[in-house]
Design a protein around this motif. Structure first.
Motif, PDB file in Angstrom:
ATOM      1  N   LEU A  45       0.856  -1.182   0.000  1.00 46.38           N
ATOM      2  CA  LEU A  45       0.000   0.000   0.000  1.00 46.38           C
ATOM      3  C   LEU A  45       0.899   1.242   0.000  1.00 46.38           C
ATOM      4  O   LEU A  45       1.500   1.586   1.009  1.00 46.38           O
ATOM      5  CB  LEU A  45      -0.908  -0.004   1.229  1.00 46.38           C
ATOM      6  CG  LEU A  45      -1.869   1.173   1.379  1.00 46.38           C
ATOM      7  CD1 LEU A  45      -2.631   1.434   0.100  1.00 46.38           C
ATOM      8  CD2 LEU A  45      -2.838   0.918   2.530  1.00 46.38           C
ATOM      9  N   SER A 112       3.417  -6.867   1.567  1.00 49.09           N
ATOM     10  CA  SER A 112       2.579  -6.097   2.473  1.00 49.09           C
ATOM     11  C   SER A 112       1.115  -6.234   2.062  1.00 49.09           C
ATOM     12  O   SER A 112       0.577  -7.333   2.079  1.00 49.09           O
ATOM     13  CB  SER A 112       3.066  -4.651   2.501  1.00 49.09           C
ATOM     14  OG  SER A 112       2.529  -3.947   3.586  1.00 49.09           O
ATOM     15  N   MET A 113       0.441  -5.171   1.664  1.00 50.57           N
ATOM     16  CA  MET A 113      -0.940  -5.287   1.205  1.00 50.57           C
ATOM     17  C   MET A 113      -1.075  -6.320   0.095  1.00 50.57           C
ATOM     18  O   MET A 113      -2.075  -7.043   0.004  1.00 50.57           O
ATOM     19  CB  MET A 113      -1.449  -3.940   0.706  1.00 50.57           C
ATOM     20  CG  MET A 113      -2.793  -4.010  -0.001  1.00 50.57           C
ATOM     21  SD  MET A 113      -3.373  -2.403  -0.600  1.00 50.57           S
ATOM     22  CE  MET A 113      -4.700  -2.927  -1.695  1.00 50.57           C
ATOM     23  N   THR A 142      -5.668  -6.070   9.411  1.00 53.67           N
ATOM     24  CA  THR A 142      -4.368  -5.417   9.532  1.00 53.67           C
ATOM     25  C   THR A 142      -4.280  -4.451  10.709  1.00 53.67           C
ATOM     26  O   THR A 142      -3.277  -4.416  11.430  1.00 53.67           O
ATOM     27  CB  THR A 142      -4.035  -4.673   8.227  1.00 53.67           C
ATOM     28  OG1 THR A 142      -4.106  -5.611   7.146  1.00 53.67           O
ATOM     29  CG2 THR A 142      -2.642  -4.075   8.284  1.00 53.67           C
ATOM     30  N   LEU A 143      -5.315  -3.661  10.939  1.00 54.93           N
ATOM     31  CA  LEU A 143      -5.247  -2.668  12.012  1.00 54.93           C
ATOM     32  C   LEU A 143      -5.298  -3.313  13.394  1.00 54.93           C
ATOM     33  O   LEU A 143      -4.893  -2.704  14.385  1.00 54.93           O
ATOM     34  CB  LEU A 143      -6.382  -1.652  11.879  1.00 54.93           C
ATOM     35  CG  LEU A 143      -6.372  -0.795  10.607  1.00 54.93           C
ATOM     36  CD1 LEU A 143      -7.494   0.235  10.646  1.00 54.93           C
ATOM     37  CD2 LEU A 143      -5.030  -0.118  10.398  1.00 54.93           C
ATOM     38  N   HIS A 161      -8.696   3.356  13.585  1.00 48.58           N
ATOM     39  CA  HIS A 161      -9.837   3.766  12.763  1.00 48.58           C
ATOM     40  C   HIS A 161     -10.215   5.225  13.048  1.00 48.58           C
ATOM     41  O   HIS A 161     -10.541   5.986  12.125  1.00 48.58           O
ATOM     42  CB  HIS A 161     -11.037   2.859  13.014  1.00 48.58           C
ATOM     43  CG  HIS A 161     -11.023   1.601  12.214  1.00 48.58           C
ATOM     44  ND1 HIS A 161     -11.216   1.583  10.842  1.00 48.58           N
ATOM     45  CD2 HIS A 161     -10.834   0.307  12.583  1.00 48.58           C
ATOM     46  CE1 HIS A 161     -11.146   0.325  10.409  1.00 48.58           C
ATOM     47  NE2 HIS A 161     -10.918  -0.457  11.442  1.00 48.58           N
ATOM     48  N   ILE A 164      -7.684   7.470  11.314  1.00 53.15           N
ATOM     49  CA  ILE A 164      -7.906   7.487   9.864  1.00 53.15           C
ATOM     50  C   ILE A 164      -9.115   8.337   9.502  1.00 53.15           C
ATOM     51  O   ILE A 164      -9.065   9.169   8.585  1.00 53.15           O
ATOM     52  CB  ILE A 164      -8.071   6.045   9.343  1.00 53.15           C
ATOM     53  CG1 ILE A 164      -6.729   5.318   9.389  1.00 53.15           C
ATOM     54  CG2 ILE A 164      -8.632   6.040   7.916  1.00 53.15           C
ATOM     55  CD1 ILE A 164      -6.824   3.834   9.121  1.00 53.15           C
ATOM     56  N   TYR A 222      -6.007   6.138  -0.030  1.00 48.33           N
ATOM     57  CA  TYR A 222      -4.972   5.393   0.689  1.00 48.33           C
ATOM     58  C   TYR A 222      -5.458   5.070   2.102  1.00 48.33           C
ATOM     59  O   TYR A 222      -5.326   3.933   2.581  1.00 48.33           O
ATOM     60  CB  TYR A 222      -3.702   6.238   0.711  1.00 48.33           C
ATOM     61  CG  TYR A 222      -2.537   5.654   1.473  1.00 48.33           C
ATOM     62  CD1 TYR A 222      -1.669   4.753   0.874  1.00 48.33           C
ATOM     63  CD2 TYR A 222      -2.289   6.032   2.791  1.00 48.33           C
ATOM     64  CE1 TYR A 222      -0.585   4.234   1.565  1.00 48.33           C
ATOM     65  CE2 TYR A 222      -1.210   5.521   3.491  1.00 48.33           C
ATOM     66  CZ  TYR A 222      -0.369   4.624   2.875  1.00 48.33           C
ATOM     67  OH  TYR A 222       0.695   4.114   3.562  1.00 48.33           O
ATOM     68  N   LEU A 223      -6.065   6.045   2.765  1.00 51.57           N
ATOM     69  CA  LEU A 223      -6.605   5.816   4.105  1.00 51.57           C
ATOM     70  C   LEU A 223      -7.763   4.823   4.071  1.00 51.57           C
ATOM     71  O   LEU A 223      -7.890   3.960   4.953  1.00 51.57           O
ATOM     72  CB  LEU A 223      -7.065   7.142   4.712  1.00 51.57           C
ATOM     73  CG  LEU A 223      -5.965   8.176   4.977  1.00 51.57           C
ATOM     74  CD1 LEU A 223      -6.571   9.505   5.409  1.00 51.57           C
ATOM     75  CD2 LEU A 223      -4.980   7.685   6.025  1.00 51.57           C
ATOM     76  N   PHE A 226      -6.513   1.270   4.033  1.00 47.74           N
ATOM     77  CA  PHE A 226      -6.140   0.748   5.344  1.00 47.74           C
ATOM     78  C   PHE A 226      -7.344   0.090   6.011  1.00 47.74           C
ATOM     79  O   PHE A 226      -7.239  -0.991   6.610  1.00 47.74           O
ATOM     80  CB  PHE A 226      -5.615   1.876   6.237  1.00 47.74           C
ATOM     81  CG  PHE A 226      -4.124   2.011   6.241  1.00 47.74           C
ATOM     82  CD1 PHE A 226      -3.323   0.946   6.638  1.00 47.74           C
ATOM     83  CD2 PHE A 226      -3.515   3.191   5.866  1.00 47.74           C
ATOM     84  CE1 PHE A 226      -1.941   1.055   6.662  1.00 47.74           C
ATOM     85  CE2 PHE A 226      -2.133   3.317   5.881  1.00 47.74           C
ATOM     86  CZ  PHE A 226      -1.349   2.252   6.281  1.00 47.74           C
ATOM     87  N   GLN A 227      -8.489   0.729   5.936  1.00 50.79           N
ATOM     88  CA  GLN A 227      -9.687   0.181   6.573  1.00 50.79           C
ATOM     89  C   GLN A 227     -10.171  -1.074   5.863  1.00 50.79           C
ATOM     90  O   GLN A 227     -10.671  -2.001   6.505  1.00 50.79           O
ATOM     91  CB  GLN A 227     -10.771   1.259   6.623  1.00 50.79           C
ATOM     92  CG  GLN A 227     -10.378   2.431   7.519  1.00 50.79           C
ATOM     93  CD  GLN A 227     -11.438   3.497   7.609  1.00 50.79           C
ATOM     94  OE1 GLN A 227     -11.788   4.120   6.604  1.00 50.79           O
ATOM     95  NE2 GLN A 227     -11.963   3.718   8.801  1.00 50.79           N
ATOM     96  N   ASP A 230      -8.191  -3.969   7.021  1.00 49.98           N
ATOM     97  CA  ASP A 230      -8.621  -4.438   8.334  1.00 49.98           C
ATOM     98  C   ASP A 230      -9.907  -5.244   8.240  1.00 49.98           C
ATOM     99  O   ASP A 230     -10.115  -6.183   9.010  1.00 49.98           O
ATOM    100  CB  ASP A 230      -8.819  -3.249   9.271  1.00 49.98           C
ATOM    101  CG  ASP A 230      -9.034  -3.687  10.713  1.00 49.98           C
ATOM    102  OD1 ASP A 230      -8.163  -4.411  11.242  1.00 49.98           O
ATOM    103  OD2 ASP A 230     -10.074  -3.331  11.300  1.00 49.98           O
TER     104      ASP A 230
END
Length: 308
Positions: A45, A112-113, A142-143, A161, A164, A222-223, A226-227, A230
């Motif tokens: 990511l 990674s991602m 992930t989170l 969260h 973010i 991008y943010l 991340f979610q 997760d």
């Protein structure tokens, strides 16, 4: 990066397609020999081909390469109105690319991602896959596990969260972070120091480009990703993935704890290990000869030496 230093840069061909839900995806191909087997690179990511230089230097003489920018990032469509953003969607985007390129089967190298994307692809489209290389990754949530290298911290995922969502809603905060993190003096000094400490020449250039990419026009997406990382998990599907897999990790990874790679290794039925005791989240850059050469041997035969 200079073309004479990385001759593969001259082989990059940019292409695009529209997905089933109308999102424009940018992808790249390297190599034109249709007789060569294909390696697909699933990025981390916030990284592009510049983060794969050591591996590309080694595999391109024997393999064609396909990679792509995830929906919502970089040269792919970056509208924040994109609705479908899950790991499943990224895996299906890869299948669409392979269909357009008329490629039946691929090896996938994910970092990674990209590990989550690769595992999802392996589960959804097992007949399109030859082998997996899984570098510094996890199977999901992930989170809930990231930034916790020694033990799980209660409510860490909730806390992340909140951060973010705050950054997504407060553009002035994101702007301040962008200004600091993309300062070339700061990234240059940090990258140069880390390159010296690790004995690898790549980090000075990679860190600057990485900061510019992550904090650029697609920062909110991008943010969001991340979610989505997760929300996703392939833990329950791992025993059903029978393809040869090389699981690569560094024991000092502060971002995605090494125990997650070990868990993937145990649950896959045909997995091999490439372990770097002093490696962090960037083992393919920290060990620019050892890691790519071992990966190449795995792709060629799927039999490697005992753990390092």
């Amino acid at each position: 990066m200079k073309e004479e230093k990385y001759p593969w840069q001259g082989q990059v061909v940019n292409k695009s397609l529209k997905t089933r839900d109308g999102v424009s995806i940018c992808y790249q191909t390297l190599g034109t020999d249709k007789k060569k087997p294909v390696v697909c690179i699933a990025h981390g990511l916030g990284a592009r081909l510049y983060a794969w230089a050591p591996i590309l230097n080694v595999i391109l003489p024997r393999y064609r390469v396909i990679t792509w920018h995830y929906r919502g990032l970089y040269q792919s469509e970056t509208q924040e109105s994109i609705r479908r953003f899950s790991i499943l969607d990224h895996a299906e985007d890869l299948k669409s690319i392979l269909d357009k390129e008329k490629v039946d089967k691929v090896h996938i190298i994910g970092w990674s991602m990209g590990v989550q994307v690769a595992l999802e692809f392996a589960h959804l489209f097992p007949d399109r896959l030859e082998k997996l290389v899984l570098i510094n990754g996890t199977y999901g949530h992930t989170l809930s596990t990231g930034l916790q290298p020694l033990f799980r911290i209660p409510y860490m995922a909730d806390f992340l969260h909140i951060i973010i969502e705050t950054l997504k809603s407060r553009k002035e905060s994101a702007s301040l972070i962008r200004k600091v993190a993309t300062n070339k003096k700061i990234t240059g000094a940090v990258g140069s120091l880390y390159s010296t400490l690790r004995g690898s020449p790549y980090f000075t250039e990679v860190l600057q480009q990485y900061a510019d990419d992550v904090l650029g026009d697609s920062f909110n997406n991008y943010l969001r990703l991340f979610q989505e990382l997760d929300a996703h998990s392939t833990y329950h599907n791992l025993p059903e993935i029978v393809h040869p897999a090389l699981v690569v990790w560094g024991d000092l990874d502060p971002l995605i704890p090494a125990y997650l790679s070990r868990r993937i290794r145990r649950r896959l039925v045909n997995a091999y290990t490439l372990r770097f005791w002093l490696g962090t989240h960037f083992v393919h850059l920290e060990y620019p000869k050892r890691a790519p050469n071992r990966i190449l041997r795995f792709l060629d035969s799927h039999i490697i030496e005992p753990d390092v």
